[in-house]
Design a protein around this motif. Structure first.
Motif, PDB file in Angstrom:
ATOM      1  N   CYS A  98       0.994  -1.266  -0.085  1.00 42.75           N
ATOM      2  CA  CYS A  98       0.106  -0.155  -0.142  1.00 42.75           C
ATOM      3  C   CYS A  98       0.726   1.306  -0.102  1.00 42.75           C
ATOM      4  O   CYS A  98       1.396   1.353   0.904  1.00 42.75           O
ATOM      5  CB  CYS A  98      -1.058   0.163   1.007  1.00 42.75           C
ATOM      6  SG  CYS A  98      -2.123   1.400   1.498  1.00 42.75           S
ATOM      7  N   ALA A  99       0.829   1.846  -1.001  1.00 42.61           N
ATOM      8  CA  ALA A  99       1.671   3.159  -1.104  1.00 42.61           C
ATOM      9  C   ALA A  99       1.050   4.210  -0.866  1.00 42.61           C
ATOM     10  O   ALA A  99      -0.148   4.505  -1.459  1.00 42.61           O
ATOM     11  CB  ALA A  99       2.223   3.172  -2.685  1.00 42.61           C
ATOM     12  N   ALA A 100       1.397   4.974   0.051  1.00 42.83           N
ATOM     13  CA  ALA A 100       1.042   6.279   0.553  1.00 42.83           C
ATOM     14  C   ALA A 100       1.347   7.564  -0.099  1.00 42.83           C
ATOM     15  O   ALA A 100       2.595   7.592  -0.347  1.00 42.83           O
ATOM     16  CB  ALA A 100       0.794   6.573   1.875  1.00 42.83           C
ATOM     17  N   SER A 101       0.593   8.346  -0.488  1.00 35.32           N
ATOM     18  CA  SER A 101       0.934   9.848  -1.173  1.00 35.32           C
ATOM     19  C   SER A 101       0.378  10.781  -0.602  1.00 35.32           C
ATOM     20  O   SER A 101      -0.965  10.795  -0.067  1.00 35.32           O
ATOM     21  CB  SER A 101       1.044   9.821  -2.575  1.00 35.32           C
ATOM     22  OG  SER A 101      -0.257   9.494  -3.136  1.00 35.32           O
ATOM     23  N   GLY A 102       0.818  12.108  -0.693  1.00 37.45           N
ATOM     24  CA  GLY A 102       0.021  13.406  -0.122  1.00 37.45           C
ATOM     25  C   GLY A 102       0.270  13.655   1.118  1.00 37.45           C
ATOM     26  O   GLY A 102       1.731  13.555   1.439  1.00 37.45           O
ATOM     27  N   ARG A 103      -0.503  14.355   1.910  1.00 38.70           N
ATOM     28  CA  ARG A 103       0.099  14.663   3.205  1.00 38.70           C
ATOM     29  C   ARG A 103       0.150  13.696   4.331  1.00 38.70           C
ATOM     30  O   ARG A 103      -0.629  13.593   5.314  1.00 38.70           O
ATOM     31  CB  ARG A 103      -1.022  15.670   3.759  1.00 38.70           C
ATOM     32  CG  ARG A 103      -1.286  17.149   2.750  1.00 38.70           C
ATOM     33  CD  ARG A 103      -2.440  17.765   3.250  1.00 38.70           C
ATOM     34  NE  ARG A 103      -2.508  18.325   4.599  1.00 38.70           N
ATOM     35  CZ  ARG A 103      -1.956  19.351   4.760  1.00 38.70           C
ATOM     36  NH1 ARG A 103      -1.345  20.307   4.022  1.00 38.70           N
ATOM     37  NH2 ARG A 103      -2.198  19.973   6.096  1.00 38.70           N
ATOM     38  N   THR A 104       1.195  12.882   4.165  1.00 35.46           N
ATOM     39  CA  THR A 104       1.252  11.806   4.896  1.00 35.46           C
ATOM     40  C   THR A 104       2.364  12.024   6.088  1.00 35.46           C
ATOM     41  O   THR A 104       2.276  11.099   7.013  1.00 35.46           O
ATOM     42  CB  THR A 104       1.894  10.489   4.173  1.00 35.46           C
ATOM     43  OG1 THR A 104       3.194  11.067   3.439  1.00 35.46           O
ATOM     44  CG2 THR A 104       1.027  10.050   3.013  1.00 35.46           C
ATOM     45  N   PHE A 105       2.857  13.082   6.214  1.00 34.80           N
ATOM     46  CA  PHE A 105       3.749  13.625   7.318  1.00 34.80           C
ATOM     47  C   PHE A 105       3.020  13.598   8.746  1.00 34.80           C
ATOM     48  O   PHE A 105       3.856  13.279   9.665  1.00 34.80           O
ATOM     49  CB  PHE A 105       4.439  14.937   7.008  1.00 34.80           C
ATOM     50  CG  PHE A 105       3.255  16.131   6.999  1.00 34.80           C
ATOM     51  CD1 PHE A 105       2.750  16.456   5.806  1.00 34.80           C
ATOM     52  CD2 PHE A 105       2.776  16.730   8.170  1.00 34.80           C
ATOM     53  CE1 PHE A 105       1.735  17.769   5.646  1.00 34.80           C
ATOM     54  CE2 PHE A 105       1.881  17.638   8.328  1.00 34.80           C
ATOM     55  CZ  PHE A 105       1.489  18.236   6.900  1.00 34.80           C
ATOM     56  N   SER A 106       1.732  13.530   8.972  1.00 34.94           N
ATOM     57  CA  SER A 106       1.356  13.684  10.098  1.00 34.94           C
ATOM     58  C   SER A 106       0.440  12.285  10.377  1.00 34.94           C
ATOM     59  O   SER A 106      -0.175  12.040  11.214  1.00 34.94           O
ATOM     60  CB  SER A 106       0.103  14.690  10.317  1.00 34.94           C
ATOM     61  OG  SER A 106      -0.706  14.469   9.174  1.00 34.94           O
ATOM     62  N   ARG A 107       1.010  11.196   9.720  1.00 35.14           N
ATOM     63  CA  ARG A 107       0.291  10.179   9.654  1.00 35.14           C
ATOM     64  C   ARG A 107       0.729   9.294  11.104  1.00 35.14           C
ATOM     65  O   ARG A 107       2.060   9.644  11.402  1.00 35.14           O
ATOM     66  CB  ARG A 107       1.034   9.070   8.711  1.00 35.14           C
ATOM     67  CG  ARG A 107       0.882   7.665   8.879  1.00 35.14           C
ATOM     68  CD  ARG A 107       1.684   6.817   7.662  1.00 35.14           C
ATOM     69  NE  ARG A 107       2.744   7.534   7.457  1.00 35.14           N
ATOM     70  CZ  ARG A 107       3.477   7.345   6.271  1.00 35.14           C
ATOM     71  NH1 ARG A 107       2.656   6.576   5.303  1.00 35.14           N
ATOM     72  NH2 ARG A 107       4.330   7.942   5.876  1.00 35.14           N
ATOM     73  N   PHE A 108      -0.017   8.763  11.764  1.00 28.20           N
ATOM     74  CA  PHE A 108       0.051   8.191  13.343  1.00 28.20           C
ATOM     75  C   PHE A 108       0.139   6.717  12.953  1.00 28.20           C
ATOM     76  O   PHE A 108       1.101   6.028  13.541  1.00 28.20           O
ATOM     77  CB  PHE A 108      -0.940   8.246  13.998  1.00 28.20           C
ATOM     78  CG  PHE A 108      -0.911   7.843  15.352  1.00 28.20           C
ATOM     79  CD1 PHE A 108      -1.275   6.741  15.696  1.00 28.20           C
ATOM     80  CD2 PHE A 108      -0.079   8.270  16.258  1.00 28.20           C
ATOM     81  CE1 PHE A 108      -1.159   6.050  16.991  1.00 28.20           C
ATOM     82  CE2 PHE A 108       0.251   7.815  17.663  1.00 28.20           C
ATOM     83  CZ  PHE A 108      -0.494   6.682  17.850  1.00 28.20           C
ATOM     84  N   ALA A 109      -0.481   5.973  12.114  1.00 27.22           N
ATOM     85  CA  ALA A 109      -0.740   4.511  12.112  1.00 27.22           C
ATOM     86  C   ALA A 109      -1.108   4.296  10.643  1.00 27.22           C
ATOM     87  O   ALA A 109      -1.803   5.149   9.920  1.00 27.22           O
ATOM     88  CB  ALA A 109      -1.403   3.819  13.019  1.00 27.22           C
ATOM     89  N   MET A 110      -0.864   2.843  10.288  1.00 26.79           N
ATOM     90  CA  MET A 110      -1.496   2.350   9.100  1.00 26.79           C
ATOM     91  C   MET A 110      -2.229   0.816   9.410  1.00 26.79           C
ATOM     92  O   MET A 110      -1.670   0.358  10.462  1.00 26.79           O
ATOM     93  CB  MET A 110      -0.611   2.401   7.969  1.00 26.79           C
ATOM     94  CG  MET A 110      -0.375   3.861   7.437  1.00 26.79           C
ATOM     95  SD  MET A 110       0.588   3.886   5.951  1.00 26.79           S
ATOM     96  CE  MET A 110      -0.877   3.203   4.704  1.00 26.79           C
ATOM     97  N   GLY A 111      -3.190   0.618   8.691  1.00 24.30           N
ATOM     98  CA  GLY A 111      -3.675  -0.719   9.095  1.00 24.30           C
ATOM     99  C   GLY A 111      -4.249  -1.318   7.791  1.00 24.30           C
ATOM    100  O   GLY A 111      -4.253  -1.077   6.592  1.00 24.30           O
TER     101      GLY A 111
END
Length: 124
Positions: free
Chosen positions: A22-35
């Protein structure tokens, strides 16, 4: 905004393996977690695995413990789900999701962004 794109699904025989990405793009800098969640035909979407991005702490639903591994690659902004010893009951559409704040790993309402899903089919 955040965009999530899953890949890696497919058809596999029971006992086989697949790795979802799962590739993430955009405003990911504030990401806390993924699932990762999954939804089988006629069933509700269910939690599979989660990872706290900064610490790498991982969480799993009981049915996949010892068979599935969630991991992340900071440089590639990607989360993975390695699935081994697959069973027919693992057949589902698998979705990745991203949370921006402190969360309960298995609570879908705590995830703000979702991918489009990728089909995993395990034949017996």
């Amino acid at each position: 905004q955040v965009q999530l794109v899953e890949s890696g699904g497919g058809l596999v025989q029971a006992g086989g393996s697949l790795r979802l990405s799962c590739a993430a793009s955009g405003r990911t800098f504030s990401r806390f977690a993924m699932g990762w969640f999954r939804q089988a035909p006629g069933k509700e979407r269910a939690f599979v695995a989660g990872i706290r991005w900064s610490e790498g702490l991982t969480y799993y639903t009981d049915s996949v413990k010892g068979r599935f591994t969630i991991s992340r690659d900071n440089a590639k902004n990607t989360v993975y789900l390695q699935m081994n010893s697959l069973k027919p009951e693992d057949t589902a559409v698998y979705y990745c999701a991203l949370s921006l704040s402190a969360w309960s790993p298995s609570a879908s309402v705590d995830y703000a962004y979702w991918g489009q899903g990728t089909q995993v089919t395990v034949s017996s």
